[in-house]
Design an enzyme around this catalytic site. Structure first.
Site, mmCIF file in Angstrom:
data_model
loop_
_atom_site.group_PDB
_atom_site.id
_atom_site.type_symbol
_atom_site.label_atom_id
_atom_site.label_comp_id
_atom_site.label_asym_id
_atom_site.label_seq_id
_atom_site.Cartn_x
_atom_site.Cartn_y
_atom_site.Cartn_z
ATOM 1 N N LYS A 4 0.832 -1.216 0.000
ATOM 2 C CA LYS A 4 0.000 0.000 0.000
ATOM 3 C C LYS A 4 0.862 1.260 0.000
ATOM 4 C CE LYS A 4 -2.287 -0.903 3.828
ATOM 5 N NZ LYS A 4 -1.722 -2.214 4.217
ATOM 6 N N ARG A 47 -9.601 0.978 9.481
ATOM 7 C CA ARG A 47 -9.018 -0.342 9.755
ATOM 8 C C ARG A 47 -10.045 -1.260 10.419
ATOM 9 N NH1 ARG A 47 -3.118 0.404 9.040
ATOM 10 N NH2 ARG A 47 -2.053 -1.292 10.067
ATOM 11 N N ARG A 85 11.644 -6.521 5.161
ATOM 12 C CA ARG A 85 11.495 -5.102 4.797
ATOM 13 C C ARG A 85 12.496 -4.232 5.555
ATOM 14 N NH1 ARG A 85 5.651 -2.307 5.145
ATOM 15 N NH2 ARG A 85 5.799 -2.781 7.364
ATOM 16 N N ARG A 145 11.540 -1.904 10.956
ATOM 17 C CA ARG A 145 10.476 -1.497 11.874
ATOM 18 C C ARG A 145 10.359 -2.493 13.016
ATOM 19 N NH1 ARG A 145 5.093 0.055 8.511
ATOM 20 N NH2 ARG A 145 4.184 -1.070 10.277
ATOM 21 N N ARG A 159 -0.366 -9.090 13.508
ATOM 22 C CA ARG A 159 -0.915 -8.068 12.596
ATOM 23 C C ARG A 159 -1.775 -8.721 11.505
ATOM 24 N NH1 ARG A 159 4.417 -5.372 10.815
ATOM 25 N NH2 ARG A 159 3.145 -4.008 9.504
HETATM 26 P P1 AMP Z 1 0.992 0.385 9.346
HETATM 27 O O1 AMP Z 1 2.182 1.262 9.178
HETATM 28 O O2 AMP Z 1 -0.186 0.797 8.521
HETATM 29 O O3 AMP Z 1 1.340 -1.082 9.171
HETATM 30 O O4 AMP Z 1 0.511 0.557 10.870
HETATM 31 C C1 AMP Z 1 1.364 0.222 11.942
HETATM 32 C C2 AMP Z 1 0.564 0.115 13.227
HETATM 33 O O5 AMP Z 1 -0.039 1.378 13.535
HETATM 34 C C3 AMP Z 1 -0.585 -0.878 13.215
HETATM 35 O O6 AMP Z 1 -0.173 -2.208 13.467
HETATM 36 C C4 AMP Z 1 -1.457 -0.322 14.349
HETATM 37 O O7 AMP Z 1 -0.919 -0.631 15.612
HETATM 38 C C5 AMP Z 1 -1.314 1.181 14.137
HETATM 39 N N1 AMP Z 1 -2.348 1.708 13.206
HETATM 40 C C6 AMP Z 1 -2.158 2.217 11.965
HETATM 41 N N2 AMP Z 1 -3.321 2.609 11.418
HETATM 42 C C7 AMP Z 1 -4.283 2.345 12.351
HETATM 43 C C8 AMP Z 1 -5.694 2.512 12.380
HETATM 44 N N3 AMP Z 1 -6.386 3.026 11.344
HETATM 45 N N4 AMP Z 1 -6.352 2.105 13.509
HETATM 46 C C9 AMP Z 1 -5.703 1.583 14.556
HETATM 47 N N5 AMP Z 1 -4.367 1.400 14.588
HETATM 48 C C10 AMP Z 1 -3.656 1.770 13.497
#
Ligand code: AMP
Length: 218
Positions: A13, A88, A127, A160, A171
């Site tokens: 994404k 989400r 990654r 990360r 996740r």
């Molecule tokens: P990402 O970078 O999109 O993989 O997000 C990393 C982490 O941020 C996720 O595993 C969640 O802990 C938190 N996170 C990101 N977006 C959301 C969201 N819309 N709602 C809740 N937690 C989020």
């Protein structure tokens, strides 16, 4: 034009969002990136969100929805935006609809990037990310020209904290349980466009463009 990018962690994404935003002159609003900035700057939100992010769980809805209200209101004056990582879960999707309604705004298309689970673990644990420009690499599938440093700005790449096997497993479970149902939510609104997320970055970019064109020009 306003877009949503949906798909499991590791679907690509972020990579595709950057390219689509460049092409259509959209602002990328990536919840994960915004939250990581809060963590780094140790803001009130960052302190509350840290344990959820590090465990691979969703940050509570009230925190996310307040944050996104602020981000969308801040960015919409610049033109269209692309939501990457939000909504989400169904409660967030409903809150987004309410917010857009208040703002007299709408989503044009929700792009769903599909990648089988078997591929996601390898993508995520390999990654590496540039702390400065955010470019993602992969140790095997997409290595930088010089090991460990970003091709664009020479910064040292990092892994990360939530890209380890245990957290990735969680996740992926969270995605299946909480996020997948919102695909149906957008299908029912006639806004979902599915794209096969396995292939080269260029191939997938072209498929996304075809999807956007089919929605926006109709
Ligand atoms: P990402 O970078 O999109 O993989 O997000 C990393 C982490 O941020 C996720 O595993 C969640 O802990 C938190 N996170 C990101 N977006 C959301 C969201 N819309 N709602 C809740 N937690 C989020």
């Amino acid at each position: 034009m306003n877009l949503i990018f949906l798909g499991p962690p590791g679907a690509g994404k972020g990579t595709q969002a950057k390219r689509i935003c460049d092409k259509y002159n959209l602002t990328q609003i990536a919840t994960g990136d915004i939250l990581r900035e809060h963590l780094k700057n140790e803001t009130g939100l960052g302190k509350k969100a840290r344990e959820y992010i590090n465990a691979g769980n969703l940050v509570p809805n009230d925190l996310i929805i307040d944050m996104m209200r602020y981000e969308i209101e801040k960015n919409r004056s610049k033109g269209g935006y692309l939501l990457d990582g939000f909504p989400r879960n169904v409660a967030q999707a409903e809150a987004l609809d309410e917010l857009l309604n208040d703002l007299n705004d709408k989503i044009d298309v929700a792009i769903v990037l599909n990648v089988p689970n078997s591929e996601l673990m390898a993508r995520l644990t390999g990654r590496r990310v540039c702390p400065s420009c955010g470019t993602s690499y992969h140790l095997i599938f997409n290595p930088p020209a010089k090991e460990g440093v970003c091709d664009h700005d020479g910064e040292e790449l990092f892994q990360r904290k939530d890209d380890n096997e245990e957290t990735v497993n969680n996740r992926l479970e969270v995605y299946t349980k909480e996020t997948k149902p919102i695909i149906t939510y957008y299908e029912k609104q006639g806004l979902a466009h599915h794209v096969d997320g396995v292939g080269s970055v260029d191939e997938i970019f072209n498929l996304i463009n075809e999807g956007i064109d089919s929605f926006v020009n109709n």
